[in-house]
Design a protein around this motif. Structure first.
Motif, PDB file in Angstrom:
ATOM      1  N   SER A   1      48.380 -27.270  28.330  1.00 18.61           N
ATOM      2  CA  SER A   1      49.639 -27.747  27.771  1.00 18.61           C
ATOM      3  C   SER A   1      49.420 -28.981  26.892  1.00 18.61           C
ATOM      4  N   LYS A   2      48.551 -29.872  27.340  1.00 18.12           N
ATOM      5  CA  LYS A   2      48.247 -31.071  26.552  1.00 18.12           C
ATOM      6  C   LYS A   2      47.499 -30.715  25.265  1.00 18.12           C
ATOM      7  N   ALA A   3      46.612 -29.727  25.367  1.00 21.23           N
ATOM      8  CA  ALA A   3      45.882 -29.271  24.179  1.00 21.23           C
ATOM      9  C   ALA A   3      46.835 -28.661  23.167  1.00 21.23           C
ATOM     10  N   PHE A   4      47.801 -27.900  23.657  1.00 20.32           N
ATOM     11  CA  PHE A   4      48.803 -27.287  22.781  1.00 20.32           C
ATOM     12  C   PHE A   4      49.637 -28.351  22.093  1.00 20.32           C
ATOM     13  N   GLU A   5      50.051 -29.350  22.838  1.00 20.86           N
ATOM     14  CA  GLU A   5      50.837 -30.443  22.268  1.00 20.86           C
ATOM     15  C   GLU A   5      50.031 -31.222  21.230  1.00 20.86           C
ATOM     16  N   LEU A   6      48.738 -31.383  21.484  1.00 22.72           N
ATOM     17  CA  LEU A   6      47.892 -32.140  20.572  1.00 22.72           C
ATOM     18  C   LEU A   6      47.810 -31.485  19.199  1.00 22.72           C
ATOM     19  N   VAL A   7      47.550 -30.173  19.159  1.00 23.00           N
ATOM     20  CA  VAL A   7      47.325 -29.493  17.875  1.00 23.00           C
ATOM     21  C   VAL A   7      48.615 -29.035  17.206  1.00 23.00           C
ATOM     22  N   ASN A   8      49.735 -29.101  17.915  1.00 23.08           N
ATOM     23  CA  ASN A   8      50.985 -28.607  17.325  1.00 23.08           C
ATOM     24  C   ASN A   8      52.056 -29.668  17.145  1.00 23.08           C
ATOM     25  N   HIS A   9      52.038 -30.727  17.947  1.00 19.68           N
ATOM     26  CA  HIS A   9      53.145 -31.681  17.882  1.00 19.68           C
ATOM     27  C   HIS A   9      52.705 -33.142  17.863  1.00 19.68           C
ATOM     28  N   ASN A  10      51.410 -33.395  17.801  1.00 23.29           N
ATOM     29  CA  ASN A  10      50.936 -34.780  17.799  1.00 23.29           C
ATOM     30  C   ASN A  10      50.833 -35.297  16.369  1.00 23.29           C
ATOM     31  N   LYS A  11      51.680 -36.262  16.009  1.00 17.93           N
ATOM     32  CA  LYS A  11      51.739 -36.768  14.632  1.00 17.93           C
ATOM     33  C   LYS A  11      50.449 -37.485  14.236  1.00 17.93           C
ATOM     34  N   ILE A  12      49.859 -38.213  15.171  1.00 17.98           N
ATOM     35  CA  ILE A  12      48.619 -38.931  14.862  1.00 17.98           C
ATOM     36  C   ILE A  12      47.511 -37.950  14.513  1.00 17.98           C
ATOM     37  N   PHE A  13      47.424 -36.864  15.288  1.00 15.30           N
ATOM     38  CA  PHE A  13      46.419 -35.835  15.030  1.00 15.30           C
ATOM     39  C   PHE A  13      46.665 -35.172  13.675  1.00 15.30           C
ATOM     40  N   GLU A  14      47.918 -34.919  13.356  1.00 13.21           N
ATOM     41  CA  GLU A  14      48.263 -34.304  12.071  1.00 13.21           C
ATOM     42  C   GLU A  14      47.861 -35.196  10.907  1.00 13.21           C
ATOM     43  N   VAL A  15      48.154 -36.489  11.015  1.00  9.08           N
ATOM     44  CA  VAL A  15      47.792 -37.437   9.954  1.00  9.08           C
ATOM     45  C   VAL A  15      46.275 -37.502   9.798  1.00  9.08           C
ATOM     46  N   MET A  16      45.559 -37.481  10.921  1.00  6.79           N
ATOM     47  CA  MET A  16      44.098 -37.533  10.877  1.00  6.79           C
ATOM     48  C   MET A  16      43.524 -36.302  10.165  1.00  6.79           C
ATOM     49  N   ILE A  17      44.082 -35.130  10.448  1.00  8.78           N
ATOM     50  CA  ILE A  17      43.613 -33.895   9.812  1.00  8.78           C
ATOM     51  C   ILE A  17      43.882 -33.942   8.309  1.00  8.78           C
TER      52      ILE A  17
ATOM     53  N   PHE B   1      36.805 -28.176  16.636  1.00  7.22           N
ATOM     54  CA  PHE B   1      37.543 -28.511  17.857  1.00  7.22           C
ATOM     55  C   PHE B   1      38.993 -28.053  17.735  1.00  7.22           C
ATOM     56  N   GLU B   2      39.592 -28.314  16.580  1.00  4.85           N
ATOM     57  CA  GLU B   2      40.975 -27.896  16.344  1.00  4.85           C
ATOM     58  C   GLU B   2      41.107 -26.375  16.397  1.00  4.85           C
ATOM     59  N   TYR B   3      40.174 -25.672  15.750  1.00  2.00           N
ATOM     60  CA  TYR B   3      40.217 -24.202  15.710  1.00  2.00           C
ATOM     61  C   TYR B   3      40.105 -23.614  17.111  1.00  2.00           C
ATOM     62  N   ILE B   4      39.178 -24.129  17.902  1.00  2.00           N
ATOM     63  CA  ILE B   4      38.990 -23.624  19.275  1.00  2.00           C
ATOM     64  C   ILE B   4      40.243 -23.860  20.112  1.00  2.00           C
ATOM     65  N   LEU B   5      40.829 -25.055  19.976  1.00  2.95           N
ATOM     66  CA  LEU B   5      42.044 -25.363  20.747  1.00  2.95           C
ATOM     67  C   LEU B   5      43.204 -24.456  20.347  1.00  2.95           C
ATOM     68  N   ARG B   6      43.329 -24.182  19.047  1.00  2.00           N
ATOM     69  CA  ARG B   6      44.425 -23.329  18.581  1.00  2.00           C
ATOM     70  C   ARG B   6      44.253 -21.890  19.091  1.00  2.00           C
ATOM     71  N   VAL B   7      43.027 -21.403  19.084  1.00  2.08           N
ATOM     72  CA  VAL B   7      42.770 -20.051  19.610  1.00  2.08           C
ATOM     73  C   VAL B   7      43.036 -20.020  21.114  1.00  2.08           C
ATOM     74  N   TRP B   8      42.587 -21.048  21.802  1.00  2.00           N
ATOM     75  CA  TRP B   8      42.745 -21.106  23.256  1.00  2.00           C
ATOM     76  C   TRP B   8      44.218 -21.161  23.666  1.00  2.00           C
ATOM     77  N   THR B   9      45.018 -21.907  22.918  1.00  2.27           N
ATOM     78  CA  THR B   9      46.431 -22.079  23.291  1.00  2.27           C
ATOM     79  C   THR B   9      47.361 -21.109  22.564  1.00  2.27           C
ATOM     80  N   ALA B  10      46.816 -20.100  21.899  1.00  4.02           N
ATOM     81  CA  ALA B  10      47.650 -19.149  21.143  1.00  4.02           C
ATOM     82  C   ALA B  10      48.605 -18.395  22.042  1.00  4.02           C
ATOM     83  N   ASP B  11      48.213 -18.136  23.304  1.00 10.20           N
ATOM     84  CA  ASP B  11      49.098 -17.408  24.219  1.00 10.20           C
ATOM     85  C   ASP B  11      50.290 -18.257  24.639  1.00 10.20           C
ATOM     86  N   THR B  12      50.170 -19.588  24.522  1.00 13.01           N
ATOM     87  CA  THR B  12      51.314 -20.468  24.791  1.00 13.01           C
ATOM     88  C   THR B  12      52.345 -20.345  23.682  1.00 13.01           C
TER      89      THR B  12
END
Length: 259
Positions: A7-23, A62-73
């Motif tokens: 759940s935290k991984a999903f939030e990181l790659v989809n809703h974390n503004k700091i992570f988005e700005v960094m990308i 790292f981002e790609y792996i997390l997105r694939v892993w949390t795709a079922d969420t």
């Protein structure tokens, strides 16, 4: 524990503004690096760019792996395997994969220097990753998606007209300029340059009939180029109006919009 981490991984790659700005910052830096590589740079600068590239690829991987892993969420109605497979073959996931592929491919397959330079240009596809984080690019994508059938129809008409004009011009000009209008593809190049009103001037008719046809095609080009422009403009208006309607609230009793 597993669900909490996921759940935290999903939030990181989809809703974390700091992570988005960094990308987004990494994408801009990587694109700038591709441009900078076309200049003669000192070895220390090249070394810094290499380090930045390595760090960027690690983060993108790292981002790609997390997105694939949390795709079922993201798609709970599907089984975990189907949800992940559906995501892997989606447009943005393919872009994510292509963004990191040039780094890993030479480690797996022997590639000569010329092919490697060409492959590294694939890094420019990282620009499309910004589409995930910016509303402006998402709006453009939505417009093209909405107006895809109309745009394809208009482009088919333009393509058909180009082909017809090229065939007619070839038959008119071939005898007068056999070295210029050698085949229909040369005439097609003239047709593209004329119909799009570019007019490079490297190929042009010399006969009266050819000049008349060229004038007609040039005038038609002005109108035909405006057709897709009008379709795209209408699409932007529809998307903007739709977004405005979403932002407006409705009265729960009468159903009217609340300004």
């Amino acid at each position: 524990m597993y669900k909490t981490i996921k759940s935290k991984a999903f939030e990181l790659v989809n809703h974390n503004k700091i992570f988005e700005v960094m990308i987004i910052i990494l994408i801009v830096i990587n694109t700038s690096s591709v441009v900078a590589e076309t200049f003669q740079l000192p070895d220390n600068v090249k070394g810094i760019m290499s380090v930045i590239e390595t760090i960027s690829v690690i983060i993108f991987t790292f981002e790609y792996i997390l997105r694939v892993w949390t795709a079922d969420t993201l798609k709970p109605e599907l089984s975990p395997v189907k949800a992940r497979l559906k995501y892997v073959f989606s447009f943005m996931a393919v872009i994510d994969l292509l963004a990191i592929m040039p780094f890993y491919l030479p480690m797996l397959i022997p590639i000569d220097l010329r092919a490697l330079r060409t492959l590294r240009l694939v890094r420019l596809l990282r620009l499309f990753k910004i589409n995930r984080y910016t509303k402006a690019l998402s709006t453009i994508a939505e417009v093209f998606k909405r107006k895809a059938s109309q745009l394809i129809s208009s482009l088919l008409v333009v393509g058909l007209l180009m082909l017809i004009a090229a065939l007619i011009m070839y038959n008119i000009e071939h005898e007068a300029q056999p070295e210029t209008f050698t085949n229909v593809f040369q005439a097609l190049w003239w047709s593209v340059a004329t119909l799009t009103t570019v007019g490079y001037g490297d190929i042009y008719p010399v006969t009266i009939a050819g000049k008349v046809l060229s004038t007609i095609i040039a005038l038609l080009g002005i109108g035909l180029v405006a057709v897709p422009t009008g379709i795209i403009t209408a699409g932007f208006s529809e998307v903007i109006d739709k977004d405005d309607d979403k932002d407006k609230k409705y009265c729960p009793y009468c159903g009217h919009k609340i300004d």
